[in-house]
Write a protein that holds these residues in place. Sequence first.
Motif, short mmCIF file in Angstrom:
data_model
loop_
_atom_site.label_atom_id
_atom_site.label_comp_id
_atom_site.label_asym_id
_atom_site.label_seq_id
_atom_site.Cartn_x
_atom_site.Cartn_y
_atom_site.Cartn_z
N SER A 74 0.81 -1.22 0.00
CA SER A 74 0.00 0.00 0.00
C SER A 74 0.84 1.26 0.00
O SER A 74 0.49 2.26 0.61
CB SER A 74 -0.99 0.01 1.17
N ASN A 88 2.02 7.21 -1.07
CA ASN A 88 0.89 6.34 -1.41
C ASN A 88 0.84 6.13 -2.91
O ASN A 88 1.09 7.03 -3.69
CB ASN A 88 -0.42 6.90 -0.88
N PHE A 103 -0.29 1.66 5.69
CA PHE A 103 0.62 0.85 4.90
C PHE A 103 1.50 0.07 5.85
O PHE A 103 1.76 0.50 6.97
CB PHE A 103 1.45 1.68 3.91
#
Length: 124
Positions: A74, A88, A103
Amino acid sequence: MTPSPTSTPSPTPTPTPTTSSPAPSGARATYAITGSWSGGFQAEVTVTAGATAIRGWTVSWTFPNGQVINQIWSGTHTQSGANVTVRNVDYNGSVPAGGSTTFGFIGTAGGTNNPPTNLTCTTT
């Protein structure tokens, strides 16, 4: 017969999560170690939006003891020595006001696995 003394194992201390100062948008990032083993660890960083939605974010920190990220999900990361930056890439859309996204990653630690003392969170 004399009973043998028993010892109570000491719990392994869990480091206190590290939280960034708020970005101008009010967003914060919090780092937490979620698992560790000899030579390795798993951790996660949660980015929480402030009073306004955020579309993108970057979180940076410096590892205190030479930890190295081997796998991340992520997000995408760069690491130069102890300095880490994660952006991101997998979050589709914005994080709503007060919302959060996380994440995680797996890394190696050659010694003590202390969390970073400071995170920097920037947003778009």
